[in-house]
Motif scaffolding. Structure first.
Motif, PDB file in Angstrom:
ATOM      1  N   GLN A 127      -8.228 -65.788   0.362  1.00 43.73           N
ATOM      2  CA  GLN A 127      -7.680 -64.442   0.203  1.00 43.73           C
ATOM      3  C   GLN A 127      -8.187 -63.771  -1.070  1.00 43.73           C
ATOM      4  O   GLN A 127      -8.362 -62.560  -1.127  1.00 43.73           O
ATOM      5  N   GLN A 128      -8.403 -64.582  -2.101  1.00 40.45           N
ATOM      6  CA  GLN A 128      -8.855 -64.040  -3.387  1.00 40.45           C
ATOM      7  C   GLN A 128     -10.287 -64.482  -3.690  1.00 40.45           C
ATOM      8  O   GLN A 128     -10.622 -64.779  -4.834  1.00 40.45           O
ATOM      9  N   TRP A 129     -11.136 -64.480  -2.664  1.00 39.79           N
ATOM     10  CA  TRP A 129     -12.481 -65.014  -2.849  1.00 39.79           C
ATOM     11  C   TRP A 129     -13.283 -64.245  -3.901  1.00 39.79           C
ATOM     12  O   TRP A 129     -14.117 -64.825  -4.620  1.00 39.79           O
ATOM     13  N   LYS A 130     -13.040 -62.948  -3.996  1.00 38.74           N
ATOM     14  CA  LYS A 130     -13.753 -62.170  -5.009  1.00 38.74           C
ATOM     15  C   LYS A 130     -13.392 -62.634  -6.415  1.00 38.74           C
ATOM     16  O   LYS A 130     -14.255 -62.746  -7.291  1.00 38.74           O
ATOM     17  N   THR A 131     -12.100 -62.907  -6.622  1.00 40.31           N
ATOM     18  CA  THR A 131     -11.650 -63.403  -7.922  1.00 40.31           C
ATOM     19  C   THR A 131     -12.284 -64.751  -8.224  1.00 40.31           C
ATOM     20  O   THR A 131     -12.701 -65.022  -9.362  1.00 40.31           O
ATOM     21  N   VAL A 132     -12.357 -65.610  -7.212  1.00 35.13           N
ATOM     22  CA  VAL A 132     -12.972 -66.933  -7.387  1.00 35.13           C
ATOM     23  C   VAL A 132     -14.429 -66.784  -7.815  1.00 35.13           C
ATOM     24  O   VAL A 132     -14.888 -67.458  -8.747  1.00 35.13           O
ATOM     25  N   VAL A 133     -15.138 -65.874  -7.161  1.00 41.25           N
ATOM     26  CA  VAL A 133     -16.558 -65.676  -7.485  1.00 41.25           C
ATOM     27  C   VAL A 133     -16.719 -65.169  -8.920  1.00 41.25           C
ATOM     28  O   VAL A 133     -17.590 -65.641  -9.663  1.00 41.25           O
ATOM     29  N   VAL A 134     -15.881 -64.221  -9.314  1.00 38.24           N
ATOM     30  CA  VAL A 134     -15.949 -63.704 -10.692  1.00 38.24           C
ATOM     31  C   VAL A 134     -15.615 -64.824 -11.688  1.00 38.24           C
ATOM     32  O   VAL A 134     -16.284 -64.974 -12.719  1.00 38.24           O
ATOM     33  N   GLY A 135     -14.580 -65.624 -11.386  1.00 41.46           N
ATOM     34  CA  GLY A 135     -14.192 -66.717 -12.267  1.00 41.46           C
ATOM     35  C   GLY A 135     -15.280 -67.761 -12.402  1.00 41.46           C
ATOM     36  O   GLY A 135     -15.579 -68.230 -13.511  1.00 41.46           O
ATOM     37  N   VAL A 136     -15.887 -68.132 -11.278  1.00 42.04           N
ATOM     38  CA  VAL A 136     -16.975 -69.115 -11.307  1.00 42.04           C
ATOM     39  C   VAL A 136     -18.148 -68.585 -12.119  1.00 42.04           C
ATOM     40  O   VAL A 136     -18.737 -69.306 -12.932  1.00 42.04           O
ATOM     41  N   ILE A 168      -2.345 -57.283 -10.314  1.00 42.63           N
ATOM     42  CA  ILE A 168      -2.876 -58.120 -11.394  1.00 42.63           C
ATOM     43  C   ILE A 168      -2.558 -59.603 -11.213  1.00 42.63           C
ATOM     44  O   ILE A 168      -3.444 -60.463 -11.338  1.00 42.63           O
ATOM     45  N   LEU A 169      -1.305 -59.912 -10.925  1.00 34.60           N
ATOM     46  CA  LEU A 169      -0.840 -61.305 -10.950  1.00 34.60           C
ATOM     47  C   LEU A 169      -1.613 -62.242 -10.004  1.00 34.60           C
ATOM     48  O   LEU A 169      -2.059 -63.318 -10.440  1.00 34.60           O
ATOM     49  N   PRO A 170      -1.785 -61.893  -8.725  1.00 32.59           N
ATOM     50  CA  PRO A 170      -2.515 -62.826  -7.839  1.00 32.59           C
ATOM     51  C   PRO A 170      -3.925 -63.125  -8.327  1.00 32.59           C
ATOM     52  O   PRO A 170      -4.399 -64.263  -8.247  1.00 32.59           O
ATOM     53  N   LYS A 171      -4.597 -62.093  -8.831  1.00 35.16           N
ATOM     54  CA  LYS A 171      -5.965 -62.289  -9.331  1.00 35.16           C
ATOM     55  C   LYS A 171      -5.982 -63.233 -10.528  1.00 35.16           C
ATOM     56  O   LYS A 171      -6.833 -64.128 -10.628  1.00 35.16           O
ATOM     57  N   MET A 172      -5.042 -63.054 -11.453  1.00 39.64           N
ATOM     58  CA  MET A 172      -5.018 -63.870 -12.660  1.00 39.64           C
ATOM     59  C   MET A 172      -4.650 -65.329 -12.358  1.00 39.64           C
ATOM     60  O   MET A 172      -5.199 -66.263 -12.958  1.00 39.64           O
TER      61      MET A 172
END
Length: 387
Positions: free
Chosen positions: A83-92, A359-363
């Protein structure tokens, strides 16, 4: 020193550290406070240098590192990551940015070993530090083993206030979108009922759970040995934890709730203080430049890579930076800072909920993708480069 006395003193030090951390809202991390107490104690001879091994916590911590990594794997929900794949990619990408930046400036450290140790600390938490320490101590590189401890102890002083400022600005931006009616509202779905383990009840007791996790760690060690270390024990343990949770064999957060979990976590944390007992004052002074470079270069690399990736995926500049900075503290800081930012900006409950939902789910997912997943993978690989 008597084992019971040593254990009791260590628990007192950690109690004081936790108290100070809570009173300062984690600005002064328990790791920083404990590091200062141990350093002063060792150098003034108020604490005997053998207090940690005599407390039996070092032996316990070394034994259960793999157990904790399996537990971390069961904390990861594949569905949430999807669901938050974009956040995962940015984090990686942020963690890759830390590694690339520090390796490029490795010569400035006088030793690539310092750069590798810094990557483990700036990009991750306790497990990443332990991975680096084991590799460094095996080669007798004491100062390399101490560097990530000091970096990690200071991370909160940089990460918390910087992220707080950025998230408040992001919350202000989202507030403007909300009032303009252009903010895409996030549908909050009810959480699934607690996932149960498919294991027989006999293996869901404290002893049974530890037996099952122990078998998984032994399998991970076997894979490591069969591949000549190509598939690192910790990486295999993490993957098995994620996979077995996904198939329902292990329940989420497998060790949470069992009688031994709290002590196991304390033992893991105590491991990283071991090298402080024998480090010399001059060595600590010599580490000032590597520590400064680690933060300056590592954080810059993280922010740069996060911004570029976030831009490509449609994330705001501020949100991208905040995701990258999660490597400096992880959970529960990711949750606390998100909630505080939304609360400080919103003027109504509806506004607060709308901003927090963005904000919260992404963080939260960012913290897992940086500290929990990517850092362990990269550190496990780079630790083999220490020489």
């Amino acid at each position: 020193m008597n084992a019971v006395l040593a254990f009791t003193i260590v628990m007192l030090i950690w109690t004081i550290s936790d108290f100070v951390s809570k009173k300062t809202k984690s600005l002064l991390s328990s790791l920083l406070v404990a590091s200062i107490i141990f350093l002063i104690g060792f150098k003034s001879n108020l604490l005997p240098k053998d207090i940690l091994p005599n407390s039996s916590l070092l032996a316990l911590g070394t034994t259960v590192v793999g157990f904790i990594i399996v537990h971390i794997g069961t904390m990861i929900s594949i569905e949430e990551l999807k669901q938050q794949w974009k956040t995962v990619v940015v984090g990686v990408s942020a963690i890759i940015g830390i590694a690339v930046a520090l390796l490029l400036v490795g010569p400035l450290f006088e030793s690539r070993n310092y750069a590798i140790a810094a990557i483990g600390a700036v990009s991750g938490g306790t497990i990443s530090i332990i991975i680096v320490q084991e590799a460094a101590l095996a080669l007798g590189l004491l100062s390399v083993a101490v560097l990530p401890v000091l970096i990690s102890a200071l991370q909160g002083l940089i990460g918390f206030p910087l992220t707080s400022i950025i998230l408040r600005k992001e919350a202000k931006r989202l507030q403007g979108e909300y009032r303009a009616g252009t903010l895409k509202m996030v549908k909050v779905e009810a959480k699934e009922t607690e996932q149960k383990s498919k294991l027989p009840e006999a293996f869901q007791t404290t002893a049974g759970t530890l037996f099952v996790v122990g078998v998984i760690v032994l399998i991970s060690t076997l894979v490591n040995n069969l591949t000549g270390g190509l598939l690192n024990t910790f990486i295999v343990a993490l993957l098995l934890g994620v996979t077995l949770r996904a198939f329902g064999i292990l329940k989420p957060n497998i060790l949470t709730g069992i009688d031994a979990y709290g002590l196991m976590m304390l033992a893991i944390l105590i491991i990283i203080f071991g090298p402080l007992a024998t480090i010399e004052p001059q060595d600590l002074i010599d580490l000032i430049v590597p520590i400064s470079l680690s933060f300056l270069v590592g954080v810059s690399g993280s922010i740069l890579f996060a911004i570029v990736t976030g831009k490509l995926l449609g994330y705001s500049l501020l949100m991208s930076i905040a995701v990258g900075l999660t490597s400096l503290y992880g959970f529960p800081g990711t949750m606390i800072l998100s909630q505080e930012a939304a609360k400080s900006i919103a003027e109504t409950e509806e506004e607060r909920l709308a901003i927090e939902a963005q904000i919260l789910p992404k963080m939260i997912i960012a913290g897992f993708s940086t500290v929990t997943i990517t850092s362990v993978f990269i550190t496990s690989i780079l630790a083999g480069w220490i020489q």
